[in-house]
Structure formats: C-alpha cells, structure tokens
Design a protein around this motif. Structure first.
Motif, PDB file in Angstrom:
ATOM      1  N   ASP A 184      -2.053  -4.153 -13.269  1.00 30.07           N
ATOM      2  CA  ASP A 184      -1.083  -5.145 -13.739  1.00 30.07           C
ATOM      3  C   ASP A 184      -1.391  -5.515 -15.186  1.00 30.07           C
ATOM      4  N   ILE A 185      -0.898  -4.734 -16.123  1.00 26.95           N
ATOM      5  CA  ILE A 185      -1.127  -5.023 -17.530  1.00 26.95           C
ATOM      6  C   ILE A 185       0.204  -4.958 -18.267  1.00 26.95           C
ATOM      7  N   THR A 186       0.224  -5.498 -19.470  1.00 17.32           N
ATOM      8  CA  THR A 186       1.465  -5.585 -20.237  1.00 17.32           C
ATOM      9  C   THR A 186       1.910  -4.209 -20.727  1.00 17.32           C
ATOM     10  N   THR A 187       3.189  -4.135 -21.070  1.00 13.91           N
ATOM     11  CA  THR A 187       3.704  -2.872 -21.597  1.00 13.91           C
ATOM     12  C   THR A 187       2.991  -2.494 -22.889  1.00 13.91           C
ATOM     13  N   GLU A 188       2.637  -3.492 -23.700  1.00 13.38           N
ATOM     14  CA  GLU A 188       1.937  -3.194 -24.950  1.00 13.38           C
ATOM     15  C   GLU A 188       0.575  -2.576 -24.674  1.00 13.38           C
ATOM     16  N   LYS A 189      -0.112  -3.105 -23.651  1.00 19.35           N
ATOM     17  CA  LYS A 189      -1.419  -2.554 -23.309  1.00 19.35           C
ATOM     18  C   LYS A 189      -1.290  -1.142 -22.757  1.00 19.35           C
ATOM     19  N   VAL A 190      -0.253  -0.908 -21.931  1.00 21.59           N
ATOM     20  CA  VAL A 190      -0.022   0.446 -21.416  1.00 21.59           C
ATOM     21  C   VAL A 190       0.199   1.421 -22.571  1.00 21.59           C
ATOM     22  N   ALA A 191       1.044   1.009 -23.509  1.00 19.40           N
ATOM     23  CA  ALA A 191       1.318   1.863 -24.665  1.00 19.40           C
ATOM     24  C   ALA A 191       0.048   2.108 -25.480  1.00 19.40           C
ATOM     25  N   GLY A 233       8.750  10.402 -19.952  1.00 22.23           N
ATOM     26  CA  GLY A 233       7.714  10.951 -20.812  1.00 22.23           C
ATOM     27  C   GLY A 233       8.118  11.068 -22.266  1.00 22.23           C
ATOM     28  N   ARG A 234       9.081  10.241 -22.683  1.00 22.24           N
ATOM     29  CA  ARG A 234       9.581  10.342 -24.057  1.00 22.24           C
ATOM     30  C   ARG A 234       8.672   9.583 -25.027  1.00 22.24           C
ATOM     31  N   SER A 235       8.877   9.832 -26.310  1.00 18.18           N
ATOM     32  CA  SER A 235       8.117   9.105 -27.319  1.00 18.18           C
ATOM     33  C   SER A 235       8.569   7.646 -27.337  1.00 18.18           C
ATOM     34  N   TYR A 236       7.660   6.763 -27.713  1.00 15.70           N
ATOM     35  CA  TYR A 236       7.969   5.332 -27.684  1.00 15.70           C
ATOM     36  C   TYR A 236       7.144   4.628 -28.758  1.00 15.70           C
ATOM     37  N   THR A 237       7.768   3.649 -29.390  1.00 18.00           N
ATOM     38  CA  THR A 237       7.103   2.885 -30.450  1.00 18.00           C
ATOM     39  C   THR A 237       7.231   1.399 -30.157  1.00 18.00           C
ATOM     40  N   PRO A 246       2.495  -0.137 -35.966  1.00 21.97           N
ATOM     41  CA  PRO A 246       3.051  -0.096 -34.607  1.00 21.97           C
ATOM     42  C   PRO A 246       2.200   0.772 -33.696  1.00 21.97           C
ATOM     43  N   ILE A 247       2.409   0.614 -32.396  1.00 23.46           N
ATOM     44  CA  ILE A 247       1.805   1.522 -31.418  1.00 23.46           C
ATOM     45  C   ILE A 247       2.788   2.665 -31.202  1.00 23.46           C
ATOM     46  N   LEU A 252       5.288   8.917 -23.403  1.00 18.16           N
ATOM     47  CA  LEU A 252       5.077   7.743 -22.560  1.00 18.16           C
ATOM     48  C   LEU A 252       5.247   8.169 -21.105  1.00 18.16           C
ATOM     49  N   SER A 253       4.151   8.532 -20.460  1.00 23.98           N
ATOM     50  CA  SER A 253       4.193   9.081 -19.101  1.00 23.98           C
ATOM     51  C   SER A 253       3.342   8.220 -18.170  1.00 23.98           C
ATOM     52  N   VAL A 254       3.995   7.532 -17.236  1.00 18.19           N
ATOM     53  CA  VAL A 254       3.286   6.683 -16.275  1.00 18.19           C
ATOM     54  C   VAL A 254       3.837   6.956 -14.882  1.00 18.19           C
ATOM     55  N   SER A 255       3.001   7.457 -14.000  1.00 18.52           N
ATOM     56  CA  SER A 255       3.360   7.597 -12.594  1.00 18.52           C
ATOM     57  C   SER A 255       3.145   6.257 -11.900  1.00 18.52           C
ATOM     58  N   ILE A 256       3.845   6.035 -10.789  1.00 19.15           N
ATOM     59  CA  ILE A 256       3.780   4.754 -10.089  1.00 19.15           C
ATOM     60  C   ILE A 256       3.693   5.006  -8.591  1.00 19.15           C
ATOM     61  N   VAL A 257       2.881   4.186  -7.907  1.00 21.13           N
ATOM     62  CA  VAL A 257       2.865   4.194  -6.446  1.00 21.13           C
ATOM     63  C   VAL A 257       2.563   2.776  -5.971  1.00 21.13           C
TER      64      VAL A 257
END
Length: 497
Positions: A184-191, A233-237, A246-247, A252-257
């Motif tokens: 459970d972390i922020t989108t910024e941290k994931v990026a 899985g696209r590029s993201y800024t 910027p990050i 941007l590839s994140v699997s989820i379960v």
C-alpha cells in the motif's frame, strides 16, 4: 411533517420484512474445472498448485491466479509477447479472488507470497552489504574529491591547467534496493521504485475493494489513469512539487493480486466508473472447499527457484544502449489460434452487457499475456531447458481454454449475470444508499440530486422507488400540503442497524 408521523402503521410491529435480495445480483453456480483440464492448462505447476491448495485449505483457483500474477511480475519488462507485427503485450496480469471472509483467499495468497518474501529478505541482505560497501567507497571518494578541488583551486590561482577529476573522486550511484512486491504505497512511490528497478512490481493486497474505492480520494481522480497505464506497461511521467526533476518510468508495469468479498464487489460495481479498470481483472469466484487435514506437504523451495529463474531473464538493449523488453513472437500456429479466439470473443460480446461486455473485449489481449506467462512458467519449472524463443500454439491453446472457457464464466458469476431491467438497477443503487446512510425517508429529488447513472430524471427515480416499494423497503406516503400532495417514501425501519 415528520416522515414517521405520516406512516399509517406502527413501525415496530406492522412493517413487513424487506426482501433483501433486491440489493444482491443473482449469480450462476461456480464453474468447476476438471482435473484433466486443470493439468492441461497449468502443466508442470498443476500438482504444486493442487498441493498448496490442500495444505492451505483453499480453492486451487485462488492459488493458480496468485501464481500467474506473481510470475507475471517476476518476468516484468524482461520479455513481452508479440502475436504479430504492431501488437505487443506486457506479461502484466491482474487477479481478483472473490469469496466470503472464510473462503481461504489470504491463505492462497500466502502460498505464493511467502516464498516471494523469502526472496526479498535475501535481496535486502544483498542490498545492505552493497550499501555498506558503497558508503565506504563514497567516503573515500569524498576525500579524493576534496583533494582534487584543492589542487584545482591552487592550479587556477597559479595560472596553470587544473588537473582532471580523478575516477576515484566519484563512487558512482548508490545501489538500488530490489523489490518484487508492494502492498500500500502512493503512485509516486510506485513510479519511483519502477524508475530505479525498471523491471516490474507485484501489488498484493488481502482486500482489493477498499484500495479500488479509495484510490481517487485524495488527488481528484489521478490514481485511476495511473493504474490504467500500469496495466499497459506504457511510459509514464510524474511531476513532483518538491523537485525540479520529474519521475520518468519507461515501462510502468505493475501486476496485481488480491481478494474481495462478493458484497463489496457488488458495491464497487454500483459506484465504479466505466473506465475499464475493473474489467482488466481476471476473476475467480469458486465455492468454498470442504476443510480437512492435509495429507501432503508443499515445497516453498520450488517456488523460490522458479521466481528467481524468472527474475533472471535478461532484457534486450536499444541502439542507444538503453534497456527495452525482449520481444517473444508467436509462431504461425499460435497466431492462428489467437485469431480464431478473437472471432469467438466478438460473438460473446454480442450477448453481453456492462462490465462483463468490457471484460470480454479485453480477453484476446489477456490470452496473449497468459500464454507468455505459461510458456515461461513451463521453462522455470525445468532446469536445463532453453528459454522460450517463441510462444507456441500449445501455450496459446491453454491460455484460450483458461481465459475463454473458464475464467469468462467466473467473471460472469462475479459481475456479469444477466443484466436486470433499468428500474431494478436503479433500485439496487438506491438500496445501497439506504444501507449506507439509513435515512428515515426519501424524496424523488433526493435521488436526482446525486447524479447517479440511470437516475437522472424523475421518471427513472420513481420507477426504481416503485421496485423498492414492491420489495417492502419503502412505503409511499402522500402528505397533504393544501395544494399538490407531497410524496415521501418512508424507509422500512427493519432495515436500520
């Protein structure tokens, strides 16, 4: 006039029991895969999945989907599938385990995630050692840097050429802590994590519905686009307030379960925007298994070895030296099977509606991803074999069987049952409002002002309220005002608490 004063009978004794089925979708029976079909689809992993499910006391569907998502994250951006020119898919898989609190969702997650955590503990130890070495080198580099600055300053003061900066004056970038899973972390941290590790991540959560419903709470809707991109899985800024830089994430590839309960999923379906986020999940909604003492033992080591092998897959290199996924192409036979599956999906779509229709539209891409993951799981289960150079017809056929013949039926059970009449859908939305807020009465304009889909006009709201009256949730009360009567819908007090 108070709503209670207008009710023509005693609330505590004369209200009938409300029909609680009005707020619940009707669901078909849980689909069941035969042992032979299960062995065909999951190949060398079928026995491990079955054993883990028995040991954990959980349906094997839960274990299987957890394995697929974890494996897809381990492969990450290293190897993407290419059915034909112009179509590329990352291996990213999102899995939702639907069931009651005692259905065994958490134990199923643990069967795969515990070995992943064991790997991460080893990665943390490696990181600490590398960090200690880097800090020692960096301290020595700071001395060399200080000496170089002093020598350069003296040379400039003497009118001489300053010396070149020595290599030992720079310890290089600090090591990166490798991660496989997050919670459970922020989108910024994931990026930020993805920009440094590049590979991909697995978001694992015991309860998905709370995360899904709250992702837009603090930033006005910015999280949903982020996660939609994370599936592709696209590029993201991401531009940061406290930094000029910027990050930038190349892929941007994140699997989820994760799991969720049927009633919470129903609530999500009422409130969710139709942006395709939920439709991207593979869903299993099996019946609970009968609990019994296990007769077998499971091995974490085989899962640890497989995940490590998948994480060892090498990326490709761009012409400029940067990283890019290695593209694994489909054989001609595999492409033919996929093409026929797309035609089949088109016919399924014609008979579907709502979120289920959206899910079917995404199944061809899902088959590409699952075939890629199955091919590499086969490879990871057997030492001494070569890494897949093609996705073969055998892999795609298994993926079509799983996604089209089995998971499609689970998705239908979870959120795609026969679409009810508009007034029944509206009644379900109002039923959720009553359960959440417990009002004593409602007026038509109270519902109109909420701007809920399908409840924008007075006629639509009245039709939905009539369904709730028939189900004994409401009683229509006309209050004389000296002119046109005011209509109030009293809420059955037995719904309180």
């Amino acid at each position: 006039m108070n709503v209670a004063q207008a009710v023509p009978f005693e609330p505590a004794t004369q209200w009938p029991d409300p029909d609680m089925n009005i707020g619940q979708p009707s669901r078909p029976a849980a689909p069941v895969m035969s042992s032979d079909d299960f062995s065909h689809v999951y190949g060398p992993w079928a026995d491990w999945i079955t054993t883990a499910a028995e040991v954990k006391g959980t349906p094997k569907d839960y274990v299987a989907l957890t394995l697929l998502s974890a494996a897809s994250a381990a492969i990450g951006n290293a190897r993407w599938a290419v059915p034909w020119e112009g179509w590329k898919e990352p291996p990213v898989l999102w899995s939702m385990l639907v069931g009651d609190p005692s259905a065994g969702k958490s134990p199923a997650l643990d069967s795969v995630l515990d070995p992943v955590k064991e790997i991460e503990r080893s990665l943390s130890e490696d990181y600490r050692r590398a960090r200690d070495e880097w800090e020692s080198d960096n301290e020595l580099a700071s001395f060399a840097l200080a000496q170089w600055k002093a020598d350069a300053k003296t040379a400039v003061a003497d009118g001489a050429e300053p010396p070149a900066k020595p290599a030992e004056a720079d310890a290089g970038k600090p090591p990166v802590r490798e991660r496989i899973s997050i919670t459970d972390i922020t989108t910024e941290k994931v990026a930020d994590l993805l920009s440094s590790t590049w590979r991909g991540l697995l978001l694992a959560r015991d309860e998905l519905s709370g995360w899904l419903s709250s992702m837009d709470r603090y930033n006005g809707g910015g999280d949903r686009p982020f996660w939609l991109e994370a599936y592709g899985g696209r590029s993201y800024t991401i531009d940061r307030k406290n930094s000029p830089e910027p990050i930038i994430v190349e892929h941007l590839s994140v699997s989820i379960v994760g799991g969720t309960q049927p009633d919470r999923l129903s609530d999500l379906l009422v409130k969710a925007d139709d942006d395709g986020l939920l439709a991207r999940f593979m869903v299993v909604f099996p019946d609970p298994v009968q609990l019994s003492r296990p007769s077998r033992c499971m091995s974490d080591q085989s899962m640890i070895d497989a995940i490590n092998r998948l994480r060892g897959l090498q990326h490709s290199v761009c012409e400029d030296g940067g990283k890019r996924p290695f593209f694994v192409h489909f054989s001609d036979g595999a492409a033919d099977i996929l093409d026929k599956f797309r035609v089949q999906c088109r016919s399924w779509e014609a008979d579907a509606s709502g979120l289920f229709k959206s899910h079917i539209g995404k199944m061809p891409g899902l088959v590409v991803r699952v075939a890629n993951v199955l091919a590499h799981l086969d490879w990871a289960a057997t030492n001494g074999t070569d890494c897949p150079s093609l996705i073969e017809a055998f892999h795609v056929g298994r993926a079509c069987d799983l996604v089209g013949d089995y998971l499609r039926l689970h998705a239908f059970r979870a959120y795609g049952a026969v679409k009810p009449a508009p007034e029944v859908e509206g009644a379900r939305v109002i039923a959720r409002i009553i359960q959440d807020e417990q009002p004593t009465g409602l007026k038509v304009r109270d519902i109109q002002h909420r701007n809920r889909s399908g409840l924008g006009t007075a006629k639509q709201v009245q039709a939905a309220l009539s369904v709730l009256v028939d189900a004994d949730w409401l009683q229509e009360i006309k209050i004389e005002t000296g002119g046109r009567p005011s209509v109030v819908y009293a809420v059955n007090p037995k719904l309180g608490g």
